[in-house]
Enzyme design. Structure first.
Site, PDB file in Angstrom:
ATOM      1  CB  SER A  58      -0.935  -0.008   1.217  1.00 51.85           C
ATOM      2  OG  SER A  58      -0.190  -0.100   2.429  1.00 51.85           O
ATOM      3  CG  ASP A  68       9.525  -2.512  -1.397  1.00 55.86           C
ATOM      4  OD1 ASP A  68       8.306  -2.284  -1.244  1.00 55.86           O
ATOM      5  OD2 ASP A  68       9.981  -3.640  -1.659  1.00 55.86           O
ATOM      6  CB  ALA A 120       9.678  -2.085   5.830  1.00 55.38           C
ATOM      7  CE  LYS A 124      10.805  -5.106   1.241  1.00 57.06           C
ATOM      8  NZ  LYS A 124       9.457  -4.497   1.113  1.00 57.06           N
ATOM      9  N   GLY A 125       7.576  -8.766   3.226  1.00 55.24           N
ATOM     10  CA  GLY A 125       6.948  -9.937   2.640  1.00 55.24           C
ATOM     11  C   GLY A 125       5.504 -10.124   3.019  1.00 55.24           C
ATOM     12  N   GLY A 129       3.095  -8.711   1.790  1.00 51.24           N
ATOM     13  CA  GLY A 129       2.336  -8.742   0.545  1.00 51.24           C
ATOM     14  C   GLY A 129       2.660  -9.925  -0.340  1.00 51.24           C
ATOM     15  CD  GLU A 136       8.549  -6.752  -1.427  1.00 49.51           C
ATOM     16  OE1 GLU A 136       7.546  -6.027  -1.498  1.00 49.51           O
ATOM     17  OE2 GLU A 136       8.813  -7.450  -0.430  1.00 49.51           O
TER      18      GLU A 136
END
Length: 258
Positions: free
Chosen positions: A35, A89, A91, A102-103, A105, A111
């Site tokens: 987002s 990006d 976090a 991260k991850g 999503g 990434e």
């Protein structure tokens, strides 16, 4: 535009708007997923239309690629550009050393590949993502479908001896079925509560057959942009030892001072 946004979304958007200022004409730009990254892509699209900004974007997911194309941004691949000038990006967590989880999503593999192929990595987030110790957010681990049960057991065995607060392993589902990444893999979410030694855990996870990559991004981020609900943003750069405090007892430059 901000009137319809929640305070959290206003903060996310503020961080994205500030980070978009780092992008210059002709740059090869890694475009994150999530987002907060979506606000960035939209802002770059606005700059394209108002300033004539021309960049080449390498998306980290199919969702980001679709959004970038809708904004008129030239979409390319890492293979075509070879190396990136900057990646921006979001976090799920960031600690005082700018280490990340991260991850959330589901795009952690792309990434991490894109981030490590960049001259500069800028992380955009709201203040709620800042933590003293990583681990409250579930740690994603991307695994191949073949031998999933065996891989999961090996992950659980590793956690049994790890310095973590909890050891719950869950297969990520979507609509009652295993979540599938853009690379055709699945994700195990590790609910650990606290990670005592992130580097040791990351190395151990990536040595397990069947594990493709994990969501610990360690020593990768160069700059953090934190948005505020009032629409302002704070920039924290690892090259500036200004002692910016994070939540909890950790300080971003503790090791430097020591």
């Amino acid at each position: 535009m901000t009137d319809a946004l929640s305070p959290s979304d206003i903060a996310k958007r503020a961080s994205a708007l500030r980070a978009a200022e780092f992008v210059e004409p002709g740059m090869r730009v890694g475009l994150g997923t999530g987002s907060t990254a979506a606000f960035l892509v939209q802002r770059l699209g606005e700059r394209l239309r108002s300033e004539g900004l021309r960049i080449r974007g390498v998306p980290t997911s199919a969702r980001t690629a679709d959004l970038a194309q809708a904004e008129g941004i030239e979409v390319t691949t890492l293979e075509e550009v070879g190396w990136l000038d900057i990646t921006i990006d979001g976090a799920d967590e960031v600690d005082g050393r700018l280490d990340l989880i991260k991850g959330g999503g589901g795009a952690l593999l792309r990434e991490k590949i894109v981030a490590t192929a960049s001259e500069r990595v800028v992380i955009i987030a709201d203040a709620g993502k800042r933590v003293g110790t990583l681990g409250a957010f579930p740690l994603p681990v991307e695994v191949i479908p073949f031998g999933l049960g065996a891989t999961r057991r090996l992950v659980e065995d590793l956690l049994a001896g790890a310095d973590v607060g909890a050891r719950q392993v869950e297969l990520r589902l979507r609509d009652g079925r295993p979540f599938v990444t853009d690379e055709g893999n699945h994700i195990l979410d590790l609910r650990l509560e606290r990670i005592g030694n992130a580097r040791q855990l990351s190395l151990g996870l990536n040595q397990i057959p069947g594990v493709v990559e994990n969501g610990l991004f360690l020593g990768i981020a160069d700059t953090l942009v934190v948005g505020r609900p009032d629409g302002g943003a704070e920039v924290v750069d690892m090259s500036q030892a200004d002692g910016v405090p994070f939540a909890g007892t950790d300080n971003i430059f503790t090791e430097v001072v020591d």
